[in-house]
Enzyme design. Structure first.
Site, PDB file in Angstrom:
ATOM      1  N   ASP A  32       7.519   7.665  10.283  1.00 61.79           N
ATOM      2  CA  ASP A  32       6.929   8.774   9.546  1.00 61.79           C
ATOM      3  C   ASP A  32       7.684  10.081   9.798  1.00 61.79           C
ATOM      4  OD1 ASP A  32       5.112   9.957   7.834  1.00 61.79           O
ATOM      5  OD2 ASP A  32       3.652  10.370   9.419  1.00 61.79           O
ATOM      6  N   HIS A  49      15.254  10.483   3.907  1.00 65.65           N
ATOM      7  CA  HIS A  49      15.123   9.028   3.895  1.00 65.65           C
ATOM      8  C   HIS A  49      16.413   8.356   4.368  1.00 65.65           C
ATOM      9  CE1 HIS A  49      11.245   9.369   2.144  1.00 65.65           C
ATOM     10  NE2 HIS A  49      11.649   9.727   0.936  1.00 65.65           N
ATOM     11  N   SER A  77       4.938   2.011   1.973  1.00 70.26           N
ATOM     12  CA  SER A  77       3.548   1.606   1.804  1.00 70.26           C
ATOM     13  C   SER A  77       3.220   1.425   0.327  1.00 70.26           C
ATOM     14  CB  SER A  77       2.613   2.667   2.409  1.00 70.26           C
ATOM     15  OG  SER A  77       2.621   3.840   1.613  1.00 70.26           O
ATOM     16  N   ASN A  80       3.077   4.758  -1.188  1.00 71.13           N
ATOM     17  CA  ASN A  80       4.386   5.344  -1.483  1.00 71.13           C
ATOM     18  C   ASN A  80       4.872   4.976  -2.873  1.00 71.13           C
ATOM     19  OD1 ASN A  80       5.641   4.770   1.898  1.00 71.13           O
ATOM     20  ND2 ASN A  80       4.476   6.498   1.068  1.00 71.13           N
ATOM     21  N   ARG A 210      -2.970   8.698  13.156  1.00 73.95           N
ATOM     22  CA  ARG A 210      -3.754   7.736  12.387  1.00 73.95           C
ATOM     23  C   ARG A 210      -2.849   6.557  12.039  1.00 73.95           C
ATOM     24  NH1 ARG A 210      -2.603  11.977   8.851  1.00 73.95           N
ATOM     25  NH2 ARG A 210      -1.391  11.391   7.010  1.00 73.95           N
ATOM     26  N   SER A 212      -3.239   4.703   9.074  1.00 74.40           N
ATOM     27  CA  SER A 212      -3.056   4.660   7.616  1.00 74.40           C
ATOM     28  C   SER A 212      -3.081   3.235   7.072  1.00 74.40           C
ATOM     29  CB  SER A 212      -1.739   5.345   7.222  1.00 74.40           C
ATOM     30  OG  SER A 212      -1.725   6.691   7.643  1.00 74.40           O
TER      31      SER A 212
END
EC number: 2.5.1.-
Length: 255
Positions: A32, A49, A77, A80, A210, A212
């Site tokens: 992340d 990225h 994800s 995403n 978190r 997620s």
């Protein structure tokens, strides 16, 4: 130069603090912070990225050196996939290239974790061909690397239940009959990570605390480590700190 030397000394000290029996067998990593890392430097998200992709091989090397057997990297994800196509298309290309480079390296046993049907057909085909090219004959003792692409925890569990019901239906069972005999292990056997042990440690970079939905089913007894740095800035010392923190915890496994 001085700071670099100090970090090397500190890294060696951390390594000495790690006993071989305290190393997690399976580590999940939420990569992340790529976009925020790029933004703070005034660069486009794609640049972040790419820098994040450059970090992957380095981190896998650290894991292998410390004796980790399985690493699961969450690279894309299901959420995403809703991003603007101007960011999503180059991101998918970066992920495909990274995956191909890992396969070409040959040091690791690669698997794709996620729903390939959610990806553009060309990307899904490229990933599948890469997995095929990575296979070897005979026993495979390489470190296993799961690359989670088009992955969401709820989506995975839904897919697992669908797959389970289809399998049982093919055997002539009704839904009521399946419900009467359904077990936790039955669902686990249909997850994307079937056949692999659950993660012992889950690391998330960028300071977000978190999960997620990452490995939602599998992480029920996992230890979590949240690192403040963005993924492109993740250092070996950060990785070793995560392992040290894990080693110092008392794992009760819900007992």
């Amino acid at each position: 130069m001085k700071n670099h030397l100090l970090y090397r000394i500190y890294e060696r000290r951390l390594v000495k603090q790690l006993a071989s029996d305290s190393i997690p067998k399976h580590i999940g990593i939420i990569l992340d912070g790529n976009r925020r890392w790029a933004k703070q430097a005034g660069n486009a998200a794609t640049y972040g990225h790419r820098k994040g992709a450059d970090k992957v091989t380095e981190v896998l090397q650290w894991a292998e050196e410390t004796g980790v057997k399985i690493v699961t990297l969450w690279m894309l994800s299901t959420d995403n996939l809703e991003r603007d196509h101007k960011e999503l298309e180059p991101l998918l290309a970066i992920i495909s290239d990274t995956f191909a480079n890992l396969a070409a390296d040959g040091r690791w046993h690669l698997r794709v974790v996620g729903d390939m049907s959610l990806l553009p057909e060309s990307v899904a085909q490229s990933l599948c061909k890469t997995v095929e090219s990575n296979q070897i004959e005979g026993p495979d003792n390489r470190m296993t690397v799961n690359v989670a692409i088009g992955y969401g925890g709820r989506h995975e569990i839904t897919d697992a239940v669908r797959s389970l019901l289809r399998d049982q239906s093919a055997k002539g069972m009704t839904i009521d009959q399946v419900a009467d005999v359904l077990t936790v292990d039955d669902i686990a056997d249909h997850l994307y990570t079937r056949g692999l042990p659950d993660p012992d440690l889950v690391i998330r970079t960028s300071g977000e605390q978190r999960l997620s939905g990452f490995l939602l089913w599998q992480s029920v007894h996992s230890e979590y480590y949240f690192c403040e740095v963005y993924w492109p800035d993740f250092r070996r010392v950060d990785f070793l700190r995560a392992l040290r923190d894990y080693a110092q915890r008392e794992r009760r496994m819900g007992k």
